[in-house]
Design an enzyme around this catalytic site. Sequence first.
Site, PDB file in Angstrom:
ATOM      1  N   SER A 122       0.995  -0.965   0.271  1.00 57.72           N
ATOM      2  CA  SER A 122      -0.089  -0.321   0.072  1.00 57.72           C
ATOM      3  C   SER A 122       0.629   1.361  -0.355  1.00 57.72           C
ATOM      4  O   SER A 122       0.163   2.148  -0.107  1.00 57.72           O
ATOM      5  CB  SER A 122      -0.989   0.153   1.400  1.00 57.72           C
ATOM      6  OG  SER A 122       0.077  -0.131   2.625  1.00 57.72           O
ATOM      7  N   HIS A 143      -2.277  -2.943  -7.151  1.00 54.06           N
ATOM      8  CA  HIS A 143      -2.856  -2.456  -4.974  1.00 54.06           C
ATOM      9  C   HIS A 143      -4.121  -2.798  -5.231  1.00 54.06           C
ATOM     10  O   HIS A 143      -5.038  -1.553  -5.619  1.00 54.06           O
ATOM     11  CB  HIS A 143      -2.150  -1.305  -4.556  1.00 54.06           C
ATOM     12  CG  HIS A 143      -2.617  -0.994  -3.735  1.00 54.06           C
ATOM     13  ND1 HIS A 143      -2.847   0.380  -3.792  1.00 54.06           N
ATOM     14  CD2 HIS A 143      -3.174  -1.514  -2.247  1.00 54.06           C
ATOM     15  CE1 HIS A 143      -3.450   0.998  -1.614  1.00 54.06           C
ATOM     16  NE2 HIS A 143      -3.622   0.345  -1.213  1.00 54.06           N
ATOM     17  N   GLU A 155      -4.907  -0.137  -7.940  1.00 63.25           N
ATOM     18  CA  GLU A 155      -4.424   0.836  -8.156  1.00 63.25           C
ATOM     19  C   GLU A 155      -2.530   0.563  -8.980  1.00 63.25           C
ATOM     20  O   GLU A 155      -2.125  -0.642  -8.337  1.00 63.25           O
ATOM     21  CB  GLU A 155      -3.888   1.359  -6.849  1.00 63.25           C
ATOM     22  CG  GLU A 155      -3.221   3.109  -7.541  1.00 63.25           C
ATOM     23  CD  GLU A 155      -2.657   3.513  -5.807  1.00 63.25           C
ATOM     24  OE1 GLU A 155      -2.281   3.341  -5.225  1.00 63.25           O
ATOM     25  OE2 GLU A 155      -2.206   4.638  -6.079  1.00 63.25           O
ATOM     26  N   ASN A 193      -3.082   6.036  -1.128  1.00 62.60           N
ATOM     27  CA  ASN A 193      -2.717   6.370   0.375  1.00 62.60           C
ATOM     28  C   ASN A 193      -2.400   7.485   0.569  1.00 62.60           C
ATOM     29  O   ASN A 193      -2.906   8.676   1.205  1.00 62.60           O
ATOM     30  CB  ASN A 193      -1.724   5.605   0.816  1.00 62.60           C
ATOM     31  CG  ASN A 193      -2.671   4.332   0.888  1.00 62.60           C
ATOM     32  OD1 ASN A 193      -3.985   4.148   2.078  1.00 62.60           O
ATOM     33  ND2 ASN A 193      -2.536   3.318   0.617  1.00 62.60           N
TER      34      ASN A 193
HETATM   35  N1  CAA Z   1     -16.360 -10.620  -0.356  1.00 59.18           N
HETATM   36  C1  CAA Z   1     -17.562 -10.443  -1.245  1.00 59.18           C
HETATM   37  N2  CAA Z   1     -18.226  -9.971  -0.414  1.00 59.18           N
HETATM   38  C2  CAA Z   1     -18.149  -8.792   0.405  1.00 59.18           C
HETATM   39  C3  CAA Z   1     -17.764  -8.619   1.526  1.00 59.18           C
HETATM   40  C4  CAA Z   1     -15.996  -9.766   0.966  1.00 59.18           C
HETATM   41  N3  CAA Z   1     -15.139  -9.794   1.960  1.00 59.18           N
HETATM   42  N4  CAA Z   1     -17.308  -8.182   2.429  1.00 59.18           N
HETATM   43  C5  CAA Z   1     -18.944  -7.242   1.341  1.00 59.18           C
HETATM   44  N5  CAA Z   1     -19.071  -7.893   1.136  1.00 59.18           N
HETATM   45  C6  CAA Z   1     -20.184  -7.831  -0.041  1.00 59.18           C
HETATM   46  C7  CAA Z   1     -21.574  -7.759   1.069  1.00 59.18           C
HETATM   47  O1  CAA Z   1     -22.277  -9.329   0.551  1.00 59.18           O
HETATM   48  C8  CAA Z   1     -22.716  -6.781  -0.185  1.00 59.18           C
HETATM   49  O2  CAA Z   1     -23.017  -7.312  -1.063  1.00 59.18           O
HETATM   50  P1  CAA Z   1     -23.878  -6.591  -2.232  1.00 59.18           P
HETATM   51  O3  CAA Z   1     -24.437  -5.042  -2.741  1.00 59.18           O
HETATM   52  O4  CAA Z   1     -24.728  -6.816  -3.501  1.00 59.18           O
HETATM   53  O5  CAA Z   1     -25.429  -7.008  -0.947  1.00 59.18           O
HETATM   54  C9  CAA Z   1     -21.958  -5.561   0.249  1.00 59.18           C
HETATM   55  O6  CAA Z   1     -20.182  -6.344  -0.543  1.00 59.18           O
HETATM   56  C10 CAA Z   1     -21.981  -4.372   1.458  1.00 59.18           C
HETATM   57  O7  CAA Z   1     -21.179  -5.274   2.139  1.00 59.18           O
HETATM   58  P2  CAA Z   1     -22.414  -5.533   3.245  1.00 59.18           P
HETATM   59  O8  CAA Z   1     -23.763  -5.203   3.336  1.00 59.18           O
HETATM   60  O9  CAA Z   1     -22.256  -6.416   4.702  1.00 59.18           O
HETATM   61  O10 CAA Z   1     -22.107  -3.738   4.513  1.00 59.18           O
HETATM   62  P3  CAA Z   1     -22.072  -2.277   3.602  1.00 59.18           P
HETATM   63  O11 CAA Z   1     -22.985  -1.949   2.600  1.00 59.18           O
HETATM   64  O12 CAA Z   1     -21.741  -1.725   5.908  1.00 59.18           O
HETATM   65  O13 CAA Z   1     -19.976  -2.095   2.948  1.00 59.18           O
HETATM   66  C11 CAA Z   1     -17.956  -1.883   2.427  1.00 59.18           C
HETATM   67  C12 CAA Z   1     -19.387  -3.095   3.848  1.00 59.18           C
HETATM   68  C13 CAA Z   1     -18.367  -2.800   1.248  1.00 59.18           C
HETATM   69  C14 CAA Z   1     -17.035  -2.966   3.441  1.00 59.18           C
HETATM   70  C15 CAA Z   1     -18.225  -0.935   2.689  1.00 59.18           C
HETATM   71  O14 CAA Z   1     -18.849   0.227   3.760  1.00 59.18           O
HETATM   72  C16 CAA Z   1     -16.975   0.266   2.443  1.00 59.18           C
HETATM   73  O15 CAA Z   1     -16.912   0.285   0.880  1.00 59.18           O
HETATM   74  N6  CAA Z   1     -16.159   0.807   3.230  1.00 59.18           N
HETATM   75  C17 CAA Z   1     -15.014   1.446   2.618  1.00 59.18           C
HETATM   76  C18 CAA Z   1     -14.321   0.156   1.831  1.00 59.18           C
HETATM   77  C19 CAA Z   1     -13.097   0.936   1.630  1.00 59.18           C
HETATM   78  O16 CAA Z   1     -12.730   2.213   1.765  1.00 59.18           O
HETATM   79  N7  CAA Z   1     -11.697   0.003   1.120  1.00 59.18           N
HETATM   80  C20 CAA Z   1     -10.735   0.489   0.652  1.00 59.18           C
HETATM   81  C21 CAA Z   1      -9.748   1.041   1.820  1.00 59.18           C
HETATM   82  S1  CAA Z   1      -8.486   1.387   1.327  1.00 59.18           S
HETATM   83  C22 CAA Z   1      -7.399   0.025   1.491  1.00 59.18           C
HETATM   84  O17 CAA Z   1      -7.730  -1.291   0.876  1.00 59.18           O
HETATM   85  C23 CAA Z   1      -6.058  -0.077   1.280  1.00 59.18           C
HETATM   86  C24 CAA Z   1      -4.781   0.729   2.044  1.00 59.18           C
HETATM   87  O18 CAA Z   1      -3.832   0.282   0.779  1.00 59.18           O
HETATM   88  C25 CAA Z   1      -5.135   1.541   2.855  1.00 59.18           C
END
Ligand code: CAA
Length: 299
Positions: A122, A143, A155, A193
């Site tokens: 990351s 990424h 990314e 990031n």
């Molecule tokens: N595998 C498969 N499907 C998944 C999953 C997984 N691990 N986690 C969640 N899902 C699916 C769920 O089944 C659900 O599907 P539908 O839309 O078809 O119903 C969908 O994703 C949404 O999940 P939830 O209903 O459980 O929960 P939510 O609506 O609160 O969403 C979330 C959860 C997708 C994590 C959402 O909160 C979100 O987008 N959060 C922000 C995530 C983000 O910003 N990620 C980047 C982080 S930074 C990074 O990763 C890089 C770095 O370098 C730091």
Amino acid sequence: MVQTIQQVAVIGAGTMGNGIAHVFAQSGFAVKLIDVNAAQLEKAAQTITKNFDRQVAKGTVTEEQKNKALSNITTETDLIKGVRDAELVVEAATENTDLKLKIFKQLDEVAPAGAILATNTSSISITKIAAATKRAGKVIGMHFMNPVPVMKLVEIINGYATEASVTETIVTLSKQLGKVPCTVNDYPGFIANRILMPMINEAIYSLYEGVAGVEEIDTVMKLGMAHPMGPLQLADFIGLDVCHSILNVLHEGFGNPKYAPCPLLVNMVTAGYLGAKSGEGFYKYEPGSRDLKVSERFK
Ligand code: CAA
């Protein structure tokens, strides 16, 4: 020229590694998931099955597609055996520079000569990782975002010496995975990031200075800016130790005090309050509960 990839090795069976194996397997690639820890591999296999079950329950994947995808994944504890036939290796080991340099030096010795070596880092310099190998032109950043099966972005980071054909291959491959690739150059924090972490740090400063509480800060950003999670919840989700280490990379890489991690973040990490994975950060996490409760420390 775009290289044809069929055999993929993924190193590291943590959250990112199992998500990466999941999406490659779902798109029909043969995946070797490699981890030195057999128990971690077992846990990853269960997580991948559970995440496919979610997709089946949602109707986005059939039971047959799930079984086919699962049969595309094999696990391996031996790095040499695991990468022997790989055309692409995606490293998703712990975010530690010395560990990644060691892995890439070894990969360069044991992976087939033409194989592309990608890292899911990351924030660690792709150019530095590439310099540990004798094939810097074939090293690139790939990424993925967490949760990998859900998030559309990949990314792609060009190191200083990355060959154009390697970038083209990884762009094409990311599209085959159903993702949207975005290519950027190798400077501290890349793009994701460099922009995300100062926002998270500023949210932590706002809490530290008493401008607002945890819920208020997150609600402003969720409802005001349509972010799916507020910055403090997102920091807990990413891991406060990871946020801290990325901010240090930005701070050291640019030499600009604006990137210095907030003292509150430093204290929380030092005390072991790392967010969701440790059970407490800005919020308190209880096994089996989906309720978001602000930590008692911030009430
Ligand atoms: N595998 C498969 N499907 C998944 C999953 C997984 N691990 N986690 C969640 N899902 C699916 C769920 O089944 C659900 O599907 P539908 O839309 O078809 O119903 C969908 O994703 C949404 O999940 P939830 O209903 O459980 O929960 P939510 O609506 O609160 O969403 C979330 C959860 C997708 C994590 C959402 O909160 C979100 O987008 N959060 C922000 C995530 C983000 O910003 N990620 C980047 C982080 S930074 C990074 O990763 C890089 C770095 O370098 C730091």
